[in-house]
Design a protein around this motif. Structure first.
Motif, short mmCIF file in Angstrom:
data_model
loop_
_atom_site.label_atom_id
_atom_site.label_comp_id
_atom_site.label_asym_id
_atom_site.label_seq_id
_atom_site.Cartn_x
_atom_site.Cartn_y
_atom_site.Cartn_z
N LYS A 1 4.38 -11.45 -3.34
CA LYS A 1 5.07 -12.10 -2.22
C LYS A 1 5.02 -11.25 -0.95
CE LYS A 1 9.75 -10.36 -3.15
NZ LYS A 1 11.17 -10.73 -3.35
N ASN A 2 4.85 -9.93 -1.11
CA ASN A 2 4.80 -9.03 0.05
C ASN A 2 3.37 -8.78 0.54
OD1 ASN A 2 7.62 -8.34 0.49
ND2 ASN A 2 7.52 -7.30 -1.49
N TYR A 3 2.38 -9.37 -0.13
CA TYR A 3 0.98 -9.21 0.31
C TYR A 3 0.86 -9.77 1.73
CZ TYR A 3 -4.15 -9.64 0.15
OH TYR A 3 -5.50 -9.53 0.40
N SER A 4 0.28 -8.98 2.62
CA SER A 4 0.34 -9.30 4.04
C SER A 4 -0.88 -8.77 4.77
CB SER A 4 1.59 -8.65 4.65
OG SER A 4 1.48 -7.24 4.58
N ARG A 5 -0.92 -9.05 6.04
CA ARG A 5 -1.96 -8.49 6.90
C ARG A 5 -1.96 -6.96 6.82
NH1 ARG A 5 -1.40 -8.18 13.32
NH2 ARG A 5 -3.33 -7.11 13.82
N LEU A 6 -0.76 -6.37 6.78
CA LEU A 6 -0.67 -4.92 6.67
C LEU A 6 -1.33 -4.42 5.39
CD1 LEU A 6 0.60 -2.27 7.86
CD2 LEU A 6 2.59 -2.73 6.42
N SER A 7 -1.05 -5.07 4.27
CA SER A 7 -1.67 -4.69 2.98
C SER A 7 -3.19 -4.73 3.08
CB SER A 7 -1.24 -5.66 1.87
OG SER A 7 0.09 -6.07 1.99
N ALA A 8 -3.70 -5.83 3.67
CA ALA A 8 -5.15 -6.01 3.76
C ALA A 8 -5.80 -5.02 4.71
CB ALA A 8 -5.45 -7.45 4.20
N MET A 9 -5.12 -4.69 5.81
CA MET A 9 -5.68 -3.78 6.80
C MET A 9 -5.71 -2.34 6.27
SD MET A 9 -6.82 -5.42 9.34
CE MET A 9 -7.20 -3.93 10.26
N LEU A 10 -4.70 -1.96 5.50
CA LEU A 10 -4.64 -0.59 4.99
C LEU A 10 -5.54 -0.38 3.76
CD1 LEU A 10 -0.83 0.22 5.32
CD2 LEU A 10 -2.69 1.13 6.71
N HIS A 11 -5.90 -1.46 3.11
CA HIS A 11 -6.61 -1.39 1.84
C HIS A 11 -7.87 -0.53 1.89
CE1 HIS A 11 -8.16 -2.78 -2.04
NE2 HIS A 11 -9.33 -2.96 -1.45
N PHE A 12 -8.65 -0.66 2.95
CA PHE A 12 -9.92 0.06 3.05
C PHE A 12 -9.76 1.45 3.67
CE2 PHE A 12 -11.34 -4.45 3.23
CZ PHE A 12 -12.10 -4.45 2.07
N LYS A 13 -8.55 1.76 4.15
CA LYS A 13 -8.36 2.99 4.90
C LYS A 13 -7.63 4.09 4.14
CE LYS A 13 -8.50 1.10 9.58
NZ LYS A 13 -9.49 2.08 10.08
N THR A 14 -6.74 3.69 3.23
CA THR A 14 -5.94 4.71 2.57
C THR A 14 -5.42 4.23 1.22
OG1 THR A 14 -3.97 6.14 2.82
CG2 THR A 14 -3.82 3.93 3.75
N SER A 15 -5.29 5.14 0.27
CA SER A 15 -4.58 4.82 -0.97
C SER A 15 -3.10 5.14 -0.73
CB SER A 15 -5.12 5.61 -2.15
OG SER A 15 -4.94 7.00 -1.95
N ILE A 16 -2.23 4.30 -1.27
CA ILE A 16 -0.81 4.39 -0.98
C ILE A 16 -0.04 4.50 -2.29
CG2 ILE A 16 1.15 3.31 0.20
CD1 ILE A 16 -0.97 1.62 1.74
N GLU A 17 0.81 5.51 -2.38
CA GLU A 17 1.58 5.73 -3.60
C GLU A 17 3.07 5.75 -3.26
OE1 GLU A 17 2.27 9.27 -6.96
OE2 GLU A 17 0.66 9.45 -5.47
N PHE A 18 3.84 4.91 -3.93
CA PHE A 18 5.29 4.94 -3.77
C PHE A 18 5.85 6.19 -4.44
CE2 PHE A 18 9.35 4.31 -5.88
CZ PHE A 18 10.19 4.06 -4.80
N LEU A 19 6.79 6.88 -3.75
CA LEU A 19 7.34 8.12 -4.30
C LEU A 19 8.85 8.04 -4.58
CD1 LEU A 19 5.51 10.74 -2.03
CD2 LEU A 19 4.94 10.09 -4.38
N ASP A 20 9.61 7.44 -3.66
CA ASP A 20 11.07 7.49 -3.81
C ASP A 20 11.74 6.47 -2.90
OD1 ASP A 20 13.45 8.42 -4.84
OD2 ASP A 20 13.54 10.24 -3.62
N ASN A 21 12.93 6.03 -3.31
CA ASN A 21 13.79 5.22 -2.45
C ASN A 21 14.93 6.08 -1.91
OD1 ASN A 21 12.60 2.62 -2.49
ND2 ASN A 21 13.41 2.25 -4.54
N ILE A 22 15.38 5.79 -0.71
CA ILE A 22 16.48 6.53 -0.11
C ILE A 22 17.49 5.52 0.45
CG2 ILE A 22 17.16 8.25 1.62
CD1 ILE A 22 14.45 9.50 1.40
N SER A 23 18.73 5.68 0.05
CA SER A 23 19.77 4.72 0.42
C SER A 23 20.31 4.99 1.83
CB SER A 23 20.93 4.79 -0.58
OG SER A 23 21.65 6.00 -0.39
N PRO A 24 20.96 4.02 2.44
CA PRO A 24 21.55 4.22 3.77
C PRO A 24 22.56 5.37 3.82
CG PRO A 24 21.46 1.89 3.26
CD PRO A 24 21.08 2.62 1.99
N GLN A 25 23.21 5.63 2.68
CA GLN A 25 24.23 6.69 2.64
C GLN A 25 23.65 8.09 2.85
OE1 GLN A 25 24.08 4.15 0.26
NE2 GLN A 25 25.70 3.05 1.38
#
Length: 298
Positions: free
Chosen positions: A168-192
């Motif tokens: 559902k989050n697949y977007s122009r941003l996903s497609a544009m970055l696909h050929f330029k960089t590998s992306i790895e999620f590392l951590d979530n940070i809360s507003p607090q």
């Protein structure tokens, strides 16, 4: 016991941050992305993700009062920090002088306007980015050669960065970055973990540039790919044929019938035109771009 230690560290960083801001009469502006990290545990994690050595020069965008900057300078050969806000810049400059730190190059400028040659002094990037410039600054990073970047984004933006085809989050941003960089999620940070508390959650991701120019034979090809992505993704749940027709102005056409007839005239395009945008991979969009270019623009 460990939880108590973390709470003490957080209290210390929060108190230090508040004291510095009060001393200088600074009221942070959330609209400018001035949300300062006050969670020492998360700060340590972010810095550790970058695996910094004394051979590394670190680029930091939006250092603020130096929450990451000063700690980074203890591990790196050098830190190049770019801060746009004049008053915040002066506070950080004063802190650097007071602590007699000699390996931080502090620049008072808008990072989007800074010459790429300044960025290229660095081999790693570590930043809690001002969220309102997330997209343009990320693409600017990818204009120069670096080893890795550890970057904090609004969680929603990070989800679009890492989304796969069909998500559902697949977007122009996903497609544009696909050929330029590998992306790895590392951590979530809360507003607090920030002052003032933002209304959104944050995520830390790692970018590793892809150095394979064969995806795009030349700059014009990349620009064409970008244009097709810009036409498709506002209508990502539609079939490609309808998405292109609905975005005809982006493609340089005002007459719906002329564009429709051009698209329908090519048997090569037929298999692409019936696919839904959200189900179409970046590789397929690139193939579509190469096929459609001579048809639409000669």
């Amino acid at each position: 016991m460990k939880s108590n230690e973390n709470n003490e560290h957080n209290f210390s960083l929060a108190t230090e941050t508040k004291n510095i801001l009060q001393k200088h009469g600074i009221r942070l502006n959330k609209n400018l992305g001035q949300n300062y990290l006050i969670d020492d545990y998360k700060r340590k994690k972010i810095i550790n993700f970058a695996n910094i050595s004394k051979n590394d020069t670190i680029l930091e965008i939006g250092p603020g009062i130096g929450t990451l900057t000063i700690e980074l300078s203890k591990k790196a050969k050098k830190v190049v920090a770019i801060e746009q806000d004049k008053k915040i810049f002066e506070i950080l400059f004063e802190r650097i002088q007071e602590e007699n730190i000699s390996n931080i190059e502090l620049i008072n400028d808008d990072a989007l306007n800074v010459e790429i040659s300044t960025f290229s002094k660095s081999n790693k990037i570590v930043s809690n980015l001002p969220y309102q410039i997330s997209s343009p600054i990320t693409f600017k990073f990818l204009e120069f050669d670096f080893d890795l970047a550890i970057l904090m984004y609004q969680k929603e933006f990070a989800n679009r960065m890492i989304a796969k085809v069909g998500d559902k989050n697949y977007s122009r941003l996903s497609a544009m970055l696909h050929f330029k960089t590998s992306i790895e999620f590392l951590d979530n940070i809360s507003p607090q973990s920030f002052i003032p508390q933002p209304k959104v959650n944050s995520s830390v991701v790692k970018l590793t540039p892809i150095r394979n120019e064969s995806f795009f034979s030349n700059k014009t090809n990349e620009n064409d790919y970008s244009l097709i992505c810009r036409a498709l993704f506002p209508h990502k749940n539609k079939k490609i044929r309808n998405a292109l027709i609905d975005s005809r102005n982006i493609l340089g056409y005002s007459d719906k019938k002329i564009l429709r007839d051009l698209l329908d005239s090519s048997p090569e395009l037929e298999s692409f035109l019936v696919k839904r945008v959200v189900k179409t991979s970046p590789e397929e969009i690139l193939e579509l771009t190469n096929l459609i270019k001579p048809i639409l623009w000669g």
